[in-house]
Design a protein around this motif. Structure first.
Motif, PDB file in Angstrom:
ATOM      1  N   ARG A  89      52.188  50.320  36.295  1.00  0.00           N
ATOM      2  CA  ARG A  89      53.633  50.113  36.404  1.00  0.00           C
ATOM      3  C   ARG A  89      54.173  50.846  37.637  1.00  0.00           C
ATOM      4  NH1 ARG A  89      53.106  54.167  32.279  1.00  0.00           N
ATOM      5  NH2 ARG A  89      53.910  56.074  33.188  1.00  0.00           N
ATOM      6  N   GLY A  90      54.616  50.060  38.584  1.00  0.00           N
ATOM      7  CA  GLY A  90      55.253  50.633  39.768  1.00  0.00           C
ATOM      8  C   GLY A  90      54.341  51.477  40.628  1.00  0.00           C
ATOM      9  N   SER A  91      53.026  51.377  40.466  1.00  0.00           N
ATOM     10  CA  SER A  91      52.151  52.208  41.284  1.00  0.00           C
ATOM     11  C   SER A  91      52.016  51.617  42.673  1.00  0.00           C
ATOM     12  CB  SER A  91      50.765  52.330  40.643  1.00  0.00           C
ATOM     13  OG  SER A  91      49.985  51.195  40.944  1.00  0.00           O
ATOM     14  N   SER A  92      51.602  52.442  43.608  1.00  0.00           N
ATOM     15  CA  SER A  92      51.414  51.959  44.972  1.00  0.00           C
ATOM     16  C   SER A  92      50.180  51.077  45.073  1.00  0.00           C
ATOM     17  CB  SER A  92      51.280  53.150  45.928  1.00  0.00           C
ATOM     18  OG  SER A  92      50.162  53.938  45.583  1.00  0.00           O
ATOM     19  N   PHE A  93      49.351  51.069  44.023  1.00  0.00           N
ATOM     20  CA  PHE A  93      48.142  50.253  44.074  1.00  0.00           C
ATOM     21  C   PHE A  93      48.454  48.807  43.746  1.00  0.00           C
ATOM     22  CE2 PHE A  93      47.029  54.590  42.853  1.00  0.00           C
ATOM     23  CZ  PHE A  93      46.438  54.949  44.039  1.00  0.00           C
ATOM     24  N   GLY A  94      49.504  48.554  42.974  1.00  0.00           N
ATOM     25  CA  GLY A  94      50.033  47.225  42.786  1.00  0.00           C
ATOM     26  C   GLY A  94      49.163  46.233  42.057  1.00  0.00           C
ATOM     27  N   TYR A  95      48.319  46.661  41.153  1.00  0.00           N
ATOM     28  CA  TYR A  95      47.529  45.694  40.404  1.00  0.00           C
ATOM     29  C   TYR A  95      47.293  46.154  38.983  1.00  0.00           C
ATOM     30  CZ  TYR A  95      43.576  48.815  41.552  1.00  0.00           C
ATOM     31  OH  TYR A  95      42.755  49.900  41.704  1.00  0.00           O
ATOM     32  N   SER A  96      46.892  45.206  38.142  1.00  0.00           N
ATOM     33  CA  SER A  96      46.430  45.542  36.800  1.00  0.00           C
ATOM     34  C   SER A  96      44.981  45.081  36.702  1.00  0.00           C
ATOM     35  CB  SER A  96      47.281  44.845  35.729  1.00  0.00           C
ATOM     36  OG  SER A  96      47.134  43.445  35.814  1.00  0.00           O
ATOM     37  N   TYR A  97      44.255  45.614  35.749  1.00  0.00           N
ATOM     38  CA  TYR A  97      42.850  45.232  35.634  1.00  0.00           C
ATOM     39  C   TYR A  97      42.402  45.229  34.189  1.00  0.00           C
ATOM     40  CZ  TYR A  97      42.337  50.355  35.750  1.00  0.00           C
ATOM     41  OH  TYR A  97      42.470  51.691  35.516  1.00  0.00           O
ATOM     42  N   GLN A  98      41.346  44.433  33.938  1.00  0.00           N
ATOM     43  CA  GLN A  98      40.766  44.300  32.605  1.00  0.00           C
ATOM     44  C   GLN A  98      39.269  44.576  32.697  1.00  0.00           C
ATOM     45  OE1 GLN A  98      41.862  40.182  32.012  1.00  0.00           O
ATOM     46  NE2 GLN A  98      43.634  40.744  30.796  1.00  0.00           N
ATOM     47  N   ALA A 118      52.610  38.603  42.319  1.00  0.00           N
ATOM     48  CA  ALA A 118      53.297  38.008  43.467  1.00  0.00           C
ATOM     49  C   ALA A 118      54.230  39.042  44.097  1.00  0.00           C
ATOM     50  CB  ALA A 118      54.088  36.781  43.017  1.00  0.00           C
ATOM     51  N   GLY A 119      54.265  39.062  45.405  1.00  0.00           N
ATOM     52  CA  GLY A 119      55.170  39.947  46.131  1.00  0.00           C
ATOM     53  C   GLY A 119      54.735  41.397  46.194  1.00  0.00           C
ATOM     54  N   ALA A 120      53.503  41.703  45.812  1.00  0.00           N
ATOM     55  CA  ALA A 120      53.058  43.101  45.758  1.00  0.00           C
ATOM     56  C   ALA A 120      52.826  43.717  47.127  1.00  0.00           C
ATOM     57  CB  ALA A 120      51.776  43.210  44.934  1.00  0.00           C
ATOM     58  N   GLY A 121      52.586  42.909  48.140  1.00  0.00           N
ATOM     59  CA  GLY A 121      52.298  43.451  49.466  1.00  0.00           C
ATOM     60  C   GLY A 121      50.856  43.900  49.569  1.00  0.00           C
ATOM     61  N   ARG A 122      50.530  44.543  50.647  1.00  0.00           N
ATOM     62  CA  ARG A 122      49.154  44.980  50.905  1.00  0.00           C
ATOM     63  C   ARG A 122      48.792  46.153  50.004  1.00  0.00           C
ATOM     64  NH1 ARG A 122      46.494  45.993  56.881  1.00  0.00           N
ATOM     65  NH2 ARG A 122      44.487  46.815  56.163  1.00  0.00           N
ATOM     66  N   SER A 167      41.051  46.904  51.845  1.00  0.00           N
ATOM     67  CA  SER A 167      42.314  46.630  51.152  1.00  0.00           C
ATOM     68  C   SER A 167      42.551  45.127  51.206  1.00  0.00           C
ATOM     69  CB  SER A 167      43.471  47.386  51.809  1.00  0.00           C
ATOM     70  OG  SER A 167      43.651  46.948  53.149  1.00  0.00           O
ATOM     71  N   GLY A 168      43.641  44.672  50.599  1.00  0.00           N
ATOM     72  CA  GLY A 168      43.922  43.245  50.610  1.00  0.00           C
ATOM     73  C   GLY A 168      45.397  42.955  50.406  1.00  0.00           C
ATOM     74  N   GLU A 169      45.769  41.707  50.687  1.00  0.00           N
ATOM     75  CA  GLU A 169      47.134  41.255  50.457  1.00  0.00           C
ATOM     76  C   GLU A 169      47.127  39.748  50.234  1.00  0.00           C
ATOM     77  OE1 GLU A 169      49.442  42.189  53.911  1.00  0.00           O
ATOM     78  OE2 GLU A 169      48.419  40.726  55.168  1.00  0.00           O
ATOM     79  N   SER A 170      48.145  39.271  49.574  1.00  0.00           N
ATOM     80  CA  SER A 170      48.299  37.837  49.356  1.00  0.00           C
ATOM     81  C   SER A 170      48.698  37.169  50.668  1.00  0.00           C
ATOM     82  CB  SER A 170      49.361  37.580  48.284  1.00  0.00           C
ATOM     83  OG  SER A 170      49.605  36.196  48.159  1.00  0.00           O
ATOM     84  N   ILE A 171      48.060  36.055  50.981  1.00  0.00           N
ATOM     85  CA  ILE A 171      48.391  35.335  52.212  1.00  0.00           C
ATOM     86  C   ILE A 171      49.769  34.695  52.106  1.00  0.00           C
ATOM     87  CG2 ILE A 171      47.780  33.315  53.635  1.00  0.00           C
ATOM     88  CD1 ILE A 171      44.823  34.014  53.072  1.00  0.00           C
ATOM     89  N   ASP A 172      50.081  34.112  50.950  1.00  0.00           N
ATOM     90  CA  ASP A 172      51.340  33.398  50.784  1.00  0.00           C
ATOM     91  C   ASP A 172      52.347  34.143  49.901  1.00  0.00           C
ATOM     92  OD1 ASP A 172      50.184  33.127  48.290  1.00  0.00           O
ATOM     93  OD2 ASP A 172      49.857  30.958  48.475  1.00  0.00           O
ATOM     94  N   GLY A 173      52.032  35.384  49.532  1.00  0.00           N
ATOM     95  CA  GLY A 173      52.936  36.178  48.703  1.00  0.00           C
ATOM     96  C   GLY A 173      52.805  35.904  47.218  1.00  0.00           C
ATOM     97  N   GLY A 174      51.907  34.975  46.832  1.00  0.00           N
ATOM     98  CA  GLY A 174      51.721  34.635  45.426  1.00  0.00           C
ATOM     99  C   GLY A 174      50.767  35.572  44.707  1.00  0.00           C
ATOM    100  N   GLU A 175      50.633  35.367  43.410  1.00  0.00           N
ATOM    101  CA  GLU A 175      49.729  36.165  42.584  1.00  0.00           C
ATOM    102  C   GLU A 175      48.270  35.905  42.974  1.00  0.00           C
ATOM    103  OE1 GLU A 175      49.744  36.905  37.932  1.00  0.00           O
ATOM    104  OE2 GLU A 175      48.799  34.966  38.394  1.00  0.00           O
ATOM    105  N   ILE A 176      47.460  36.950  42.918  1.00  0.00           N
ATOM    106  CA  ILE A 176      46.021  36.827  43.164  1.00  0.00           C
ATOM    107  C   ILE A 176      45.300  37.357  41.925  1.00  0.00           C
ATOM    108  CG2 ILE A 176      44.065  37.447  44.621  1.00  0.00           C
ATOM    109  CD1 ILE A 176      46.121  38.272  46.754  1.00  0.00           C
ATOM    110  N   VAL A 177      44.329  36.587  41.444  1.00  0.00           N
ATOM    111  CA  VAL A 177      43.482  37.035  40.342  1.00  0.00           C
ATOM    112  C   VAL A 177      42.041  36.937  40.837  1.00  0.00           C
ATOM    113  CG1 VAL A 177      42.761  36.664  37.952  1.00  0.00           C
ATOM    114  CG2 VAL A 177      45.122  36.172  38.631  1.00  0.00           C
ATOM    115  N   TYR A 178      41.278  37.998  40.656  1.00  0.00           N
ATOM    116  CA  TYR A 178      39.892  37.952  41.102  1.00  0.00           C
ATOM    117  C   TYR A 178      38.990  38.749  40.176  1.00  0.00           C
ATOM    118  CZ  TYR A 178      41.429  42.188  43.642  1.00  0.00           C
ATOM    119  OH  TYR A 178      41.966  43.398  43.997  1.00  0.00           O
ATOM    120  N   LEU A 179      37.725  38.377  40.224  1.00  0.00           N
ATOM    121  CA  LEU A 179      36.674  39.117  39.543  1.00  0.00           C
ATOM    122  C   LEU A 179      36.125  40.098  40.560  1.00  0.00           C
ATOM    123  CD1 LEU A 179      34.538  39.562  37.252  1.00  0.00           C
ATOM    124  CD2 LEU A 179      33.186  37.788  38.390  1.00  0.00           C
TER     125      LEU A 179
END
Length: 196
Positions: A89-98, A118-122, A167-179
């Protein structure tokens, strides 16, 4: 969902059980005492690679940070509806994981499904001992490794030396899900060094 409060409390519990001070654990994990304190008090959300580093310093598998269960087994199955989500929540890392192999002890690989909203930035840059594989399930990602950048679409996979800052970022600003699969030659508790 596994709460961040639970993760911080569990790290503190494991540290105290081992008679370690925050200074000792922080030094062993390559962190500052202040950052470790924030993690234990749930005021900072650590990335997976930092949790792996803390687990190594504690002499446990990362599964013991998420759960007290550690049973010997030859295999483990995690059903889609059984996945535990750890949200930042609100971390600078900007992701959740399972976690996908939480209850397999003494493993050398740690697989996760990660979601960057979406919109998380790099994402913040990281470097940690070992190797890593990232397979894009959804979205388009620009992945940065060392001096290089690679655009990845759904179905693309990158395998790399994770000691190189990445590091990484969304190309189009959308959500990214990866394994993503982390491998450490020392087992599941590889060392980590956040980069700027």
């Amino acid at each position: 969902m596994v709460s961040e409060e639970m993760i911080g409390q569990r790290i503190r519990q494991l540290r105290v059980e081992r008679g370690m001070t925050q200074e000792v654990l922080a030094a062993a994990a390559g962190l500052t005492k202040g950052y470790l304190s924030k993690i234990e008090n749930s005021s900072s959300s650590p990335p997976v690679s930092t949790l792996i580093s803390i687990a190594k310093a504690l002499g446990v598998g990362i599964d013991q940070i998420f759960s007290e269960q550690a049973t010997e087994t030859d295999f483990t199955v995690v059903r889609r509806g059984e996945r535990q989500e750890i949200a930042h929540r609100g971390s600078s890392f900007g992701y959740s994981y399972q976690p996908l192999a939480l209850h397999f002890p003494n493993r050398h690989m740690d697989p996760y499904v990660m979601t960057v909203p979406a919109g998380a930035g790099r994402t913040k840059g990281f470097a940690h001992k070992g190797e890593e594989m990232l397979y894009v399930l959804k979205g388009r990602q620009r992945f940065f490794i060392g001096e290089h950048s690679v655009d990845l679409d759904e179905g693309d996979c990158i395998y790399f030396n994770s000691s190189v800052p990445h590091s990484g970022e969304s190309i189009d600003g959308g959500e990214i899900v990866y394994l993503v699969v982390f491998y450490s030659p020392d087992g599941p508790q590889g060392e980590t060094t956040p980069t700027t």
